[in-house]
Design a protein around this motif. Structure first.
Motif, short mmCIF file in Angstrom:
data_model
loop_
_atom_site.label_atom_id
_atom_site.label_comp_id
_atom_site.label_asym_id
_atom_site.label_seq_id
_atom_site.Cartn_x
_atom_site.Cartn_y
_atom_site.Cartn_z
N UNK A 301 26.96 39.20 52.22
CA UNK A 301 27.34 40.14 51.17
C UNK A 301 28.56 40.95 51.59
N UNK A 302 29.30 41.43 50.61
CA UNK A 302 30.52 42.23 50.86
C UNK A 302 31.45 41.51 51.83
N UNK A 303 31.64 40.21 51.60
CA UNK A 303 32.40 39.38 52.53
C UNK A 303 33.80 39.93 52.76
N UNK A 304 34.51 40.25 51.71
CA UNK A 304 35.90 40.68 51.84
C UNK A 304 36.02 41.98 52.61
N UNK A 305 35.02 42.83 52.54
CA UNK A 305 35.04 44.09 53.28
C UNK A 305 34.71 43.86 54.76
N UNK A 306 33.75 42.99 55.02
CA UNK A 306 33.33 42.75 56.40
C UNK A 306 34.31 41.85 57.14
N UNK A 307 34.87 40.84 56.45
CA UNK A 307 35.77 39.88 57.10
C UNK A 307 37.06 39.73 56.29
N UNK A 308 37.88 40.77 56.25
CA UNK A 308 39.07 40.71 55.40
C UNK A 308 40.09 39.66 55.82
N UNK A 309 40.22 39.43 57.12
CA UNK A 309 41.20 38.44 57.59
C UNK A 309 40.79 37.04 57.13
N UNK A 310 39.53 36.71 57.32
CA UNK A 310 39.03 35.40 56.88
C UNK A 310 39.13 35.28 55.36
N UNK A 311 38.79 36.36 54.66
CA UNK A 311 38.84 36.32 53.19
C UNK A 311 40.25 36.03 52.70
N UNK A 312 41.25 36.66 53.32
CA UNK A 312 42.63 36.42 52.91
C UNK A 312 43.05 34.98 53.18
N UNK A 313 42.65 34.45 54.36
CA UNK A 313 43.01 33.07 54.69
C UNK A 313 42.36 32.09 53.72
N UNK A 314 41.10 32.33 53.38
CA UNK A 314 40.41 31.45 52.45
C UNK A 314 41.03 31.53 51.06
N UNK A 315 41.32 32.73 50.62
CA UNK A 315 41.91 32.90 49.30
C UNK A 315 43.28 32.24 49.21
N UNK A 316 44.05 32.29 50.31
CA UNK A 316 45.37 31.63 50.32
C UNK A 316 45.23 30.13 50.16
N UNK A 317 44.06 29.59 50.56
CA UNK A 317 43.80 28.16 50.41
C UNK A 317 43.06 27.84 49.12
N UNK A 318 42.92 28.85 48.25
CA UNK A 318 42.25 28.65 46.97
C UNK A 318 40.74 28.62 47.06
N UNK A 319 40.18 29.26 48.11
CA UNK A 319 38.73 29.25 48.32
C UNK A 319 38.17 30.66 48.22
N UNK A 320 36.95 30.75 47.73
CA UNK A 320 36.23 32.02 47.64
C UNK A 320 35.01 31.92 48.55
N UNK A 321 35.01 32.58 49.72
CA UNK A 321 33.89 32.44 50.67
C UNK A 321 32.54 32.84 50.09
N UNK A 322 32.52 33.67 49.06
CA UNK A 322 31.25 34.07 48.49
C UNK A 322 30.65 32.99 47.59
N UNK A 323 31.44 31.97 47.26
CA UNK A 323 30.95 30.92 46.37
C UNK A 323 31.23 29.51 46.89
N UNK A 324 32.28 29.34 47.69
CA UNK A 324 32.69 28.01 48.12
C UNK A 324 32.30 27.74 49.57
N UNK A 325 32.00 26.48 49.86
CA UNK A 325 31.87 26.06 51.25
C UNK A 325 33.27 25.95 51.86
N UNK A 326 33.40 26.40 53.10
CA UNK A 326 34.71 26.45 53.75
C UNK A 326 34.88 25.24 54.67
#
Length: 547
Positions: A301-326
């Motif tokens: 939960x609260x992925x972007x708040x807890x892991x902002x660096x990973x969230x930005x990297x995933x989003x740059x690749x078109x992925x949403x860690x809260x919904x997509x497998x990485x």
């Protein structure tokens, strides 16, 4: 003349420079890029240290030894876990701000692979290295006793009378210059650029190890390149790292069919040590001809708040860690070996010191425990400075040097240096080197693949520019890695031989590399007893310590 010349501006180099300048030494830092362009800056997870109950240095020690595949130097590990908590507090006093709980202000602690409990302090969720580098660079900028020279590429060490007295370096204007000092400390990091897929920045080209080797210093354990199991498999380099803390928060590795598989591999499941997880993933990738498996972090939960660096990297690749497998695959991450040192960072060459990833103190053995790398730099850099302040020049028979010094004394009759050897024929590009190392000396190896790498490695290459010197340095480190990997006919830690799948009791030791000589095998010293204060009870250990 300088009292101390520091090469490298990561956690080890800047910690040493600041401590030395505080003690009144005249210090200069040389770095081949911008001051903050370091592997430290990329570190996500945090710093492991036994800061409070129910943790203890004894537990941290046990986890480090378990991860190290039987090759950790026990003395070095005792130093790490005993002095680690104090050095973390020193870093906070310098200005590093770690994450704290909103309710009570206590440090937030994360659990990572191989740790028996949560002990990893972190900053900005998953931006710990950036915060540490920020604090250290700010302290350096404010210190009148330190000169920092950016974009100076060090070519080689200067030897006079058998001692290191400085370096030759290419200045920003392209001229070759000497920088002399009573002591030279190598804190130049690792050699992740040996491989086509790495989490390391482009500056990680093994320069410190290569120049120390050419000067005659002992090198060991370079066959133990750690591959981080969960790098985001996207077309970026360095590969974005998916912090091990994700699995500590409940993320699960899944195969191409969505099946979780790590519980069948290790009692700790997804929190197994890195070498175990990297092998488990790589075997599936090879057997099933896949490019990647998956990390399922959708339960966090609260992925972007807890892991902002990973969230930005995933989003740059078109992925949403809260919904997509990485998509994840292993990537070269950390070299557990390097320049052999005693417990104070002294190498086998007078006047030369080493700490951090460039060094082989024995603290990591065959596989580094997660988040012990930043701690390594924090602990052993101050010890090197203290030894310099005490007037030391020669190494002591402590740590890995208890057994290494005898080999060095026998083989030091070999005086030829690489500068006196004509360049061998042949050439190799960086891309060709990385391709050969990735396919022949990666997570899974055998005699045929390793021999294939040796066949394409030139002995040395002519060099005039920093880029050419970097390739030469990588080739030098590659040769030590591959020759030791061929000799180590067993599987241990991050070294996995498909043709020798078990550990061999006869290979419980280190292969020592000295320029001009064949690698020598030195058995591990195993009779060292743990330091008394490592074995203190939790209540005794923490009774006077407050975070």
């Amino acid at each position: 003349m300088l009292d101390l010349l520091v090469l490298g501006s990561g956690i080890a180099g800047l910690s040493a420079a600041i401590r030395a300048a505080d003690a009144g030494l005249k210090v200069t830092v040389l770095t081949k890029g911008a001051i903050s362009n370091t592997a430290t800056n990329y570190a996500q997870g945090g710093v492991a240290a036994a800061l409070s109950e129910p943790d203890s240095p004894a537990l941290h020690r046990a986890d480090t030894l378990e991860a190290g595949g039987g090759l950790c130097d026990i003395e070095a590990v005792d130093v790490l876990v005993r002095e680690g908590p104090r050095r973390v507090r020193d870093l906070m006093a310098l200005g590093a701000e770690f994450d704290r709980a909103a309710i009570d202000g206590e440090l937030e602690l994360a659990r990572e692979g191989g740790h028996s409990l949560a002990r990893v302090v972190h900053a900005g969720g998953d931006a710990t290295g950036a915060e540490i580098e920020r604090a250290l660079v700010a302290a350096l900028d404010d210190h009148p006793g330190i000169e920092a020279r950016e974009r100076w590429f060090t070519v080689d060490l200067i030897l006079e009378g058998g001692a290191v007295v400085g370096v030759t370096a290419i200045a920003p204007d392209g001229t070759l210059q000497e920088v002399r000092a009573r002591n030279v400390l190598l804190a130049t990091g690792g050699a992740g650029q040996l491989f086509a897929v790495t989490t390391n920045p482009p500056v990680s080209t093994g320069d410190g190890i290569a120049m120390a080797y050419r000067a005659g210093a002992a090198i060991a354990d370079t066959e133990f390149m750690q591959f981080h199991p969960t790098a985001l498999d996207v077309a970026l380099m360095p590969r974005p790292l998916l912090s091990e803390a994700l699995r500590g928060e409940g993320a699960v590795l899944r195969d191409e069919n969505g099946e979780a598989f790590m519980k069948a591999e290790h009692p700790l499941g997804d929190l197994a040590p890195r070498d175990v997880v990297a092998r488990a993933i790589t075997r599936r990738l090879v057997a099933r001809n896949l490019a990647h498996l998956f990390l399922d972090a959708t339960a966090i939960t609260d992925f972007a708040q807890r892991f902002p660096t990973v969230a930005r990297a995933a989003q740059a690749a078109g992925l949403d860690p809260e919904h997509d497998l990485l998509p994840v695959a292993p990537a070269a991450h950390y070299l557990s070996g390097g320049i052999c040192t005693d417990l104070d960072g002294a190498t086998t060459l007078p006047g030369l010191w080493a700490c951090g990833e460039v060094a082989c103190s024995g603290v990591h053995g065959a596989n580094r425990l997660a988040s012990n790398s930043l701690l390594d730099g924090l602990v052993f850099a101050p010890r090197a400075v203290e030894a310099i302040l005490d007037g030391r020049q020669e190494p002591l028979a402590t740590g890995v040097l208890r057994s290494v010094l005898s080999v060095v004394s026998k083989q030091h009759a070999v005086t030829t240096r690489v500068s006196e050897v004509s360049a061998a024929g042949g050439s190799i590009t960086l891309e060709a080197l990385q391709r050969a190392m990735t396919f022949g000396a990666g997570v899974l190896r055998d005699a045929g693949s390793l021999t294939g790498v040796l066949d394409v490695l030139p002995l040395s290459l002519p060099a005039e520019t920093p880029a050419q010197y970097e390739i030469n340095n990588l080739v030098t480190v590659a040769r030590t890695l591959v020759t030791a990997a061929l000799r180590r006919e067993e599987s241990r830690g991050t070294h996995t031989r498909l043709d020798f799948t078990e550990q061999s009791p006869q290979l419980l030791g280190r292969f020592i590399h000295l320029f001009g000589s064949e690698a020598s095998f030195v058995p591990l010293v195993t009779h060292v007893q743990p330091a008394e204060d490592v074995l203190l009870t939790d209540s005794a250990r923490f009774s006077t310590e407050v975070v």
